[in-house]
Scaffold this motif. Structure first.
Motif, PDB file in Angstrom:
ATOM      1  N   GLN A 179      99.495  28.329  44.524  1.00 50.80           N
ATOM      2  CA  GLN A 179     100.674  28.985  45.096  1.00 50.80           C
ATOM      3  C   GLN A 179     101.343  29.900  44.082  1.00 50.80           C
ATOM      4  N   LYS A 180     101.440  29.459  42.835  1.00 51.45           N
ATOM      5  CA  LYS A 180     102.126  30.240  41.803  1.00 51.45           C
ATOM      6  C   LYS A 180     101.258  31.372  41.264  1.00 51.45           C
ATOM      7  N   LEU A 181      99.998  31.058  40.942  1.00 52.95           N
ATOM      8  CA  LEU A 181      99.145  32.044  40.286  1.00 52.95           C
ATOM      9  C   LEU A 181      98.612  33.102  41.247  1.00 52.95           C
ATOM     10  N   PHE A 182      98.217  32.641  42.448  1.00 52.67           N
ATOM     11  CA  PHE A 182      97.525  33.534  43.369  1.00 52.67           C
ATOM     12  C   PHE A 182      98.317  33.846  44.638  1.00 52.67           C
ATOM     13  N   LYS A 183      99.553  33.323  44.720  1.00 49.77           N
ATOM     14  CA  LYS A 183     100.388  33.524  45.914  1.00 49.77           C
ATOM     15  C   LYS A 183      99.670  33.028  47.177  1.00 49.77           C
ATOM     16  N   ALA A 184      98.980  31.893  47.037  1.00 49.47           N
ATOM     17  CA  ALA A 184      98.248  31.304  48.162  1.00 49.47           C
ATOM     18  C   ALA A 184      99.218  30.481  49.007  1.00 49.47           C
ATOM     19  N   ASP A 185      99.887  31.135  49.921  1.00 52.98           N
ATOM     20  CA  ASP A 185     100.938  30.486  50.708  1.00 52.98           C
ATOM     21  C   ASP A 185     100.386  29.470  51.706  1.00 52.98           C
ATOM     22  N   ASN A 186      99.084  29.570  52.013  1.00 53.61           N
ATOM     23  CA  ASN A 186      98.469  28.652  52.976  1.00 53.61           C
ATOM     24  C   ASN A 186      97.739  27.517  52.249  1.00 53.61           C
ATOM     25  N   SER A 187      98.297  27.096  51.129  1.00 52.15           N
ATOM     26  CA  SER A 187      97.713  26.019  50.325  1.00 52.15           C
ATOM     27  C   SER A 187      98.499  24.733  50.521  1.00 52.15           C
ATOM     28  N   SER A 188      97.797  23.631  50.727  1.00 54.43           N
ATOM     29  CA  SER A 188      98.456  22.334  50.914  1.00 54.43           C
ATOM     30  C   SER A 188      97.634  21.224  50.267  1.00 54.43           C
ATOM     31  N   TYR A 189      98.260  20.085  50.084  1.00 52.89           N
ATOM     32  CA  TYR A 189      97.649  18.937  49.394  1.00 52.89           C
ATOM     33  C   TYR A 189      96.979  18.013  50.401  1.00 52.89           C
ATOM     34  N   LEU A 190      95.710  17.732  50.194  1.00 54.32           N
ATOM     35  CA  LEU A 190      94.965  16.750  50.985  1.00 54.32           C
ATOM     36  C   LEU A 190      94.349  15.753  50.008  1.00 54.32           C
TER      37      LEU A 190
END
Length: 372
Positions: A179-190
């Protein structure tokens, strides 16, 4: 909820005998138990075809990994470029089922446009560029060190291109990094899918401290060496190092003191016995990466666990471990816990924490919802 799913695995996930494939195999089992028809696609490069997988999958396909110069690319990381197969991409496009790519390793078909589906997710096993960067630090071979550094640079550039896909990270730290480095807003924890379903830790007290891991891996060898030279050099408490293929120099070091020893290549039964009989598990890590299977094994099967920030930060199990980040803290915590009984209350607290985070069925349901 979809009842079919393609899974593309970086390796054949059986036998489930190392961290990455453990997550894949027990994910497949959990999805099968949920009623999902899994269409499994495996890159095979030495583990062979495994009939056991057919018990849990609607179909299993194997594809050769393009090793050596065949998998080399100036633009792409080797772990990605070496996993390219036209037949695989055709099969994925032949229906409307969602696709889960296990690791960035398997995503070549996304970068070249060969896979045209929309309902896609990537299971992130590590922030790979950082993982390879750290591996390079521990390499003693200059050639291997240079390779790790080069691969890390390519991976950082490549991973940035995946930011618009749904990312399912195996640790909270990896999720935050994307989320911080690549602005991956669709990232979540599984959370990781694991073999353990119940805490089997024994109450009472054991009579030794244990470190276990694959000792042929440079990081694990360095960790065991650090414990022997910096912690148990003065701490006169029985210490056992156990694991696969320890190098001769580590064997010699472990036998330097009467209170330290090494158990080389223990079988599964012997290792489980050591884990349950130990009073304290010491599990520092030299670098932060995903979540370590040996940490979860120790929590499900062992008594007290001591770890450092690199091992436990962002894993969701911080409350089940004692933190020690340097030799002084490690010695203090070992001495304290070596004389502290492990009680029924300790078991219940740990069981509640682990079942809340590592419930395979609940996590399989979360995965399928993410692919709607």
């Amino acid at each position: 909820m979809a009842d079919h799913l393609h899974i593309v695995s970086f390796d054949v996930p059986y036998p489930a005998d190392y961290g990455g494939v453990v997550d894949v195999f027990y994910k497949v089992k959990a999805l099968h138990d949920l009623g999902v028809h899994v269409h499994l696609h495996c890159f095979e490069y030495g583990r062979g075809q495994q009939p056991e997988l057919e018990k849990y999958c609607a179909e299993v396909h194997y594809y050769p990994r393009q090793e050596g110069h065949k998998g080399f690319s100036l633009q792409l990381p080797y772990i990605v470029a070496s996993r390219n197969d036209e037949q695989l991409w055709k099969r994925l496009n032949a229906d409307a089922y969602p696709v889960l790519f296990e690791g960035v390793h398997c995503t070549y078909g996304l970068t070249n446009g060969a896979v045209t589906k929309k309902n896609i997710a990537i299971r992130l096993h590590n922030t790979e560029f950082e993982y390879y960067k750290q591996l390079g630090k521990w390499e003693t071979s200059l050639v291997r060190k240079a390779y790790m550094q080069h691969e890390s640079r390519l991976l950082k550039r490549y991973e940035a291109t995946l930011k618009n896909y749904r990312i399912l990270s195996i640790s909270q730290n990896d999720c935050t990094a994307y989320q911080k480095l690549f602005k991956a807003d669709n990232s979540s924890y599984l959370p990781a899918f694991i073999p353990n379903t119940l805490v089997t830790s024994k109450t009472g007290k054991g009579n030794f401290v244990l470190y276990h891991g694959n000792l042929s891996v440079a990081e694990n060898e360095k960790t065991a060496t650090w414990l022997l030279e910096k912690v148990f050099n003065e701490l006169d408490i029985p210490f056992v190092v156990a694991g696969k293929n320890p190098p001769d120099r580590l064997v010699e070091l472990a036998h330097k003191h009467q209170h330290t020893c090494i158990v080389a290549n223990p079988g599964e039964t012997e290792l489980n016995d050591l884990m349950q009989k130990a009073q304290v598990h010491v599990l520092p890590a030299m670098m932060q990466s995903g979540i370590k299977l040996k940490l979860l094994n120790a929590l499900f099967k062992g008594r007290h666990v001591i770890a450092n920030s690199e091992m436990i930060e962002g894993t969701g199990v911080e409350q089940a471990c004692q933190l020690a980040n340097n030799p002084t803290e490690m010695k203090y915590q070992i001495f304290r816990l070596f004389h502290k009984e492990f009680t029924d209350d300790d078991v219940q607290i740990r069981e509640g924490l682990l079942q809340n985070n590592f419930n395979n069925r609940k996590n399989a349901e979360q995965l399928m919802r993410a692919l709607q």
